[in-house]
Design a protein around this motif. Structure first.
Motif, PDB file in Angstrom:
ATOM      1  N   ARG A  25       8.629 -34.259  18.419  1.00  0.00           N
ATOM      2  CA  ARG A  25       9.677 -34.122  19.420  1.00  0.00           C
ATOM      3  C   ARG A  25      10.834 -35.069  19.116  1.00  0.00           C
ATOM      4  N   LEU A  28      12.889 -33.491  16.547  1.00  0.00           N
ATOM      5  CA  LEU A  28      13.660 -32.400  17.146  1.00  0.00           C
ATOM      6  C   LEU A  28      14.895 -32.935  17.859  1.00  0.00           C
ATOM      7  N   ARG A  89       9.791 -25.862  14.317  1.00  0.00           N
ATOM      8  CA  ARG A  89      10.763 -25.505  15.357  1.00  0.00           C
ATOM      9  C   ARG A  89      10.206 -24.422  16.270  1.00  0.00           C
ATOM     10  N   HIS A 176      18.913 -29.167  17.536  1.00  0.00           N
ATOM     11  CA  HIS A 176      18.088 -27.997  17.831  1.00  0.00           C
ATOM     12  C   HIS A 176      19.006 -26.860  18.230  1.00  0.00           C
TER      13      HIS A 176
END
Length: 249
Positions: A25, A28, A89, A176
């Motif tokens: 995370r 990301l 992803r 993202h």
């Protein structure tokens, strides 16, 4: 979610899986990251982060790559960074990619590229009122940062930072993109988004990299200048449409 799913009992007991999820995370949210950056953000030793990264790489969630450098490259070996793979992803993106791609393909085949471009622009225009209110209420010098926060609220994990080297401006980074897989097939989505940013910020912006093209982050260069009048923004949009040739304004 592909990776954040059922975990073996021993991983749940030791907290291994949640920790790896936090690392994934963090990548990301912040884009390709070094071991040192990850260790600082998740509160682990670098050795522990490397161990989790090994597992994430074996699960095809993360990949190692050479750090991309914008501007003049410094001496020495480039740092190694870790980025999410397409599979990684997918673990965070429960989207209907195939349905969206099929719909856009149908539009292009039945109504032509002009209709596809019109759809891409209309998609961004539908968000313009909310975004424009955020930009106009921000200090002129903080508008790129305000745009980044608005994008983050919509799932783009965006940040704003000063451009490196001698570049006079800022970089708007989107770590993202919920439609990245569809944009690989239909770059008109990225082009419409770039026009949208230019219109919001009142200046010509330049897209340097995109997730859809395989880069680790969508990066847009925003030159440092005073906000232009609305008609200047319209001129920029018209110039983009002229460059596109067949695309309607």
């Amino acid at each position: 979610m592909k990776y954040v799913g059922e975990a073996p009992a021993e991983e749940l007991a030791t907290g291994e899986r949640p920790t790896r999820n936090r690392i994934a995370r963090s990548i990301l949210d912040h884009g390709p990251s070094t071991v040192a950056d990850l260790a600082k953000r998740v509160g682990l030793t670098q050795a522990a982060v490397r161990r989790h990264l090994d597992t994430l790489m074996s699960d095809d969630v993360v990949e190692a790559r050479e750090q991309r450098v914008y501007g003049a490259r410094t001496r020495g070996r480039p740092a190694k960074v870790f980025a999410l793979t397409d599979c990684g992803r997918d673990a965070f993106d429960q989207s209907y990619d195939k349905l969206a791609a099929d719909a856009l393909r149908w539009i292009a085949e039945s109504a032509g590229d002009e209709a596809l471009v019109a759809f891409a622009r209309a998609r961004m225009a539908a968000q313009s009122e909310k975004y424009r209110a955020v930009i106009e209420s921000a200090d002129p010098k903080a508008r790129t940062e305000a745009l980044a926060k608005a994008l983050s609220a919509d799932g783009y994990a965006a940040t704003a930072r000063s451009a490196p080297g001698a570049q006079q401006g800022e970089q708007l980074c989107q770590h993202h993109c919920p439609v990245a897989h569809v944009a690989e097939q239909f770059p008109q989505l990225c082009e419409a988004e770039t026009e949208f940013f230019s219109s919001l910020l009142g200046t010509h912006v330049q897209r340097l990299a995109t997730l859809a093209h395989g880069d680790g982050v969508c990066t847009t260069f925003v030159p440092r200048s005073s906000p232009t009048a609305p008609q200047a923004s319209q001129t920029t949009h018209s110039a983009s449409a002229s460059t596109a040739g067949r695309n309607p304004a």
